[in-house]
Design an enzyme around this catalytic site. Structure first.
Site, mmCIF file in Angstrom:
data_model
loop_
_atom_site.group_PDB
_atom_site.id
_atom_site.type_symbol
_atom_site.label_atom_id
_atom_site.label_comp_id
_atom_site.label_asym_id
_atom_site.label_seq_id
_atom_site.Cartn_x
_atom_site.Cartn_y
_atom_site.Cartn_z
ATOM 1 N N CYS A 276 -1.023 -41.904 -7.168
ATOM 2 C CA CYS A 276 -2.140 -41.472 -8.007
ATOM 3 C C CYS A 276 -1.631 -40.602 -9.166
ATOM 4 O O CYS A 276 -1.995 -40.797 -10.323
ATOM 5 C CB CYS A 276 -3.128 -40.677 -7.146
ATOM 6 S SG CYS A 276 -4.756 -40.475 -7.865
ATOM 7 N N CYS B 139 -7.185 -42.059 -4.294
ATOM 8 C CA CYS B 139 -5.991 -42.626 -3.667
ATOM 9 C C CYS B 139 -5.511 -41.744 -2.525
ATOM 10 O O CYS B 139 -5.413 -40.528 -2.673
ATOM 11 C CB CYS B 139 -4.842 -42.712 -4.674
ATOM 12 S SG CYS B 139 -5.065 -43.938 -5.952
ATOM 13 N N CYS C 277 -10.305 -45.643 -7.635
ATOM 14 C CA CYS C 277 -9.943 -44.236 -7.446
ATOM 15 C C CYS C 277 -10.612 -43.400 -8.542
ATOM 16 O O CYS C 277 -10.508 -43.706 -9.732
ATOM 17 C CB CYS C 277 -8.428 -44.053 -7.510
ATOM 18 S SG CYS C 277 -7.926 -42.311 -7.527
ATOM 19 N N CYS D 166 -7.558 -41.805 -10.813
ATOM 20 C CA CYS D 166 -6.643 -42.604 -11.628
ATOM 21 C C CYS D 166 -7.188 -44.011 -11.909
ATOM 22 O O CYS D 166 -6.556 -44.786 -12.615
ATOM 23 C CB CYS D 166 -5.272 -42.706 -10.964
ATOM 24 S SG CYS D 166 -5.212 -43.856 -9.571
ATOM 25 N N GLY E 191 11.762 -55.875 16.114
ATOM 26 C CA GLY E 191 10.514 -55.678 16.838
ATOM 27 C C GLY E 191 10.683 -55.333 18.303
ATOM 28 O O GLY E 191 9.723 -55.010 18.981
#
Ligand code: ATP
Ligand code: MG
Lengths: 297, 272
Positions: free
Chosen positions: A273, A267, A242, A245, A33
């Protein structure tokens, strides 16, 4: 290198520059970080096109790698296509759009829905690496704030969200705390993706070209999203599945389908997807938005 | 006539044996120009020390040195910390010094713009110090912020407003609340009533007096207004040309000035 474009070194950057970036990467991995400055090179792409990510990718890519490039979750945007082509020409590596097949993934805006593995590295393109910048313009001061873990102002930002809008509305680049120590900008991914960073099996590398900073999250590292006890962190949720899908667990983009207000949710991760549809999953594009049991925030 | 804090024997230099702040031979130079030099004094718990003097006499320089915002060119400052007792501030790590500044001390700037975050709400301004020391409960932070708004006579329903929508006096009061919320022991104030209307000044002074009293605050107060000094300060230091030319109990200094400069200051300005 023979398998690269003639006249260029393997992956475009000269070996000395790559060594310099690798040293910065090693330091970044050692201090999760922490933003490590590096002497960024001019790249044959403008800033904002992922020059930071490209330099990191160039420093870690090897001839046997399979590269995937994501932009807004998709592999077929101009940005993604040109970065993929860049490495396929300068490094001669194989490229793919399939998350499962990639060994190296450079991304802007998304983390794939499919969980990444220990065999993979994900490289994020970062426009603004400094999470404290919005409150403190002085670099000397932000460095000190990180060193002394003076992070009250990050909480102030979330406080303001709740005070003015009733909830934390920060939806992209939602600040995280890495390994219980440094606060880090996760790059402009949706906060939906933040939980994926936590204890991720893959190595996560971040490159900021304009500001010449590199940072990293090693595999299996704690990554927590900042919040309040009484306003805990939440990911975005949708009432819809979605339309293509039927997925109910992925990040959805809203699409306008006609000029009568028709909308579809699909998606954002095109590979995810596509895989689901190939496996026989179907959405209900022919139906109006179906009322799902889940509630929106 | 309004009774001053200095009238109260429970306050002032007689109270407490260990000084909160011990300053010895302090000085700061801007290159070859002297800002202040040879400053020596003790500040006791619950004591208000006024620093008066004309423009350019070194008041702000001294205050900045005391509050850790300017390095010392000479001398030492010892502070009686809650955990370690009397420590040389120069011996503290930067982390310790900054933590002290955020929790045990407060700084009220002459211009509220220097002491407030103008881009965030009044509530966030008050809450920041709480969050900086680990407060993570939004509801509690807000309750505390509302409470403090009330204590500095700002309507609690202004909690979500930006400081720029406040009057000068309100901004100054918000700055005070923002500092006091962590219950500091020592406040540094640079002309806290400067730039305010006379009536607004009076109200702010009244409020300050009450808070200083309630919270047992020690204060180093810079002002060029002798009336403000008389009302708030137990003791006074008179500065001229970067040095202290006279010091003592406020009433003594103002009623019976010894140094010619103080006499001039009192005769020309003081109309209390
Ligand atoms: N940043 C600086 N650089 C150089 N000299 C400075 C600086 N700040 C102050 N000085 C000088 O130091 C001396 C003391 O200034 P200081 O600001 O402490 O006075 P002051 O008593 O606070 O005055 P005022 O009442 O006008 O605020 C003056 O001679 C001033 O010109
Ligand atoms: Mg001054």
């Amino acid at each position: 290198m023979s398998d690269g474009l003639s006249g260029y070194n393997f992956a475009y950057l000269d070996e000395q520059t790559k060594r310099m970036i690798r040293r910065a990467l090693l330091k970044a991995v050692a201090i999760p970080g922490y933003q490590v400055p590096f002497a960024g090179r001019e790249m044959p792409l403008p800033y904002g096109w992922g020059t930071g990510g490209i330099q990191v990718t160039a420093a870690v890519i090897a001839p046997g790698d399979v590269l995937k490039v994501i932009d807004q979750g998709a592999d077929d945007t101009t940005n993604a296509v040109s970065i993929r082509r860049f490495f396929s020409r300068t490094a001669g590596v194989a490229t793919t759009t399939r998350t499962a097949d990639a060994t190296l993934i450079q991304t802007r805006h998304r983390i794939p829905e499919r969980p990444l593995t220990e065999a993979q590295i994900i490289v994020y393109q970062v426009p603004i690496p400094e999470p404290l910048r919005w409150m403190e313009p002085r670099e000397s001061e932000t460095k000190k704030m990180h060193a002394l873990l003076e992070y009250g102002v990050m909480q102030v930002k979330l406080y303001e969200d709740i005070a003015h809008l009733g909830r934390i509305t920060t939806s992209y680049d939602y600040p995280v705390r890495v390994n219980g120590h440094y606060i880090m900008s996760p790059s402009p991914i949706p906060r939906f993706d933040n939980p994926k960073m936590n204890q991720m099996a893959a190595l996560q590398l971040f490159g900021a070209g304009r500001e010449k900073r590199i940072y990293a999250v090693p595999p299996y590292t704690r990554v927590e999203s900042l919040d309040f006890d009484d306003y805990p962190f939440e990911i975005q949720r949708w009432d819809q599945h979605c339309a293509l899908c039927g997925a109910s667990d992925s990040y959805l983009d809203e699409m306008v389908t006609d000029d009568h207000g028709g909308r579809l949710f699909i998606c954002s991760d095109t590979d995810y997807c596509g895989e689901r549809r190939a496996a026989g999953h179907r959405g209900d594009t022919d139906l109006p938005a179906n009322p799902a049991p889940r509630t929106a925030p | 006539m309004i009774a001053t804090l200095a009238d109260d024997p429970a306050n002032g230099a007689t109270n407490g044996d260990i000084p909160l702040l011990q300053v010895r031979d302090l000085g700061h130079s801007y290159g070859s120009r002297i800002g202040c030099r040879d400053i020596t004094f003790d500040l006791y718990p619950s004591e208000v020390l006024g620093i008066v003097g004309e423009s350019g006499s070194g008041k702000t320089t001294l205050l900045s040195c005391l509050s850790g915002r300017l390095p010392l060119s000479q001398g030492t400052i010892h502070y009686d910390t809650r955990t370690q007792g009397l420590v040389d501030l120069a011996a503290l790590s930067e982390a310790q010094r900054r933590l002290l500044t955020r929790t045990d001390w407060g700084i009220v700037h002459q211009s509220p713009r220097d002491g407030l975050r103008m881009a965030v709400s009044a509530g966030a301004n008050i809450g920041e110090r709480l969050m900086a020391v680990g407060a993570r409960h939004y509801g509690q932070i807000r309750d505390t912020a509302r409470d403090w708004l009330q204590r500095v006579e700002i309507q609690p329903d202004r909690i979500d407003d930006l400081p720029s929508t406040f009057s000068g006096g309100m901004q100054q009061r918000l700055q005070i609340a923002r500092n006091l919320v962590t219950g500091p022991r020592l406040m540094f104030m640079d002309e806290p009533t400067g730039g305010l209307d006379v009536s607004v000044q009076a109200r702010l002074l009244d409020l300050l007096r009450g808070l200083v009293d309630d919270m047992n605050l020690s204060v180093v107060l810079v002002t060029h207004d002798l009336a403000v000094a008389r009302l708030l300060a137990h003791r006074l230091m008179v500065m001229q040309g970067g040095v202290v030319v006279e010091s003592g109990l406020t009433d003594q200094v103002l009623d019976d000035p010894h140094h010619p400069y103080t006499q001039l200051l009192v005769s020309s300005v003081l109309q209390v």
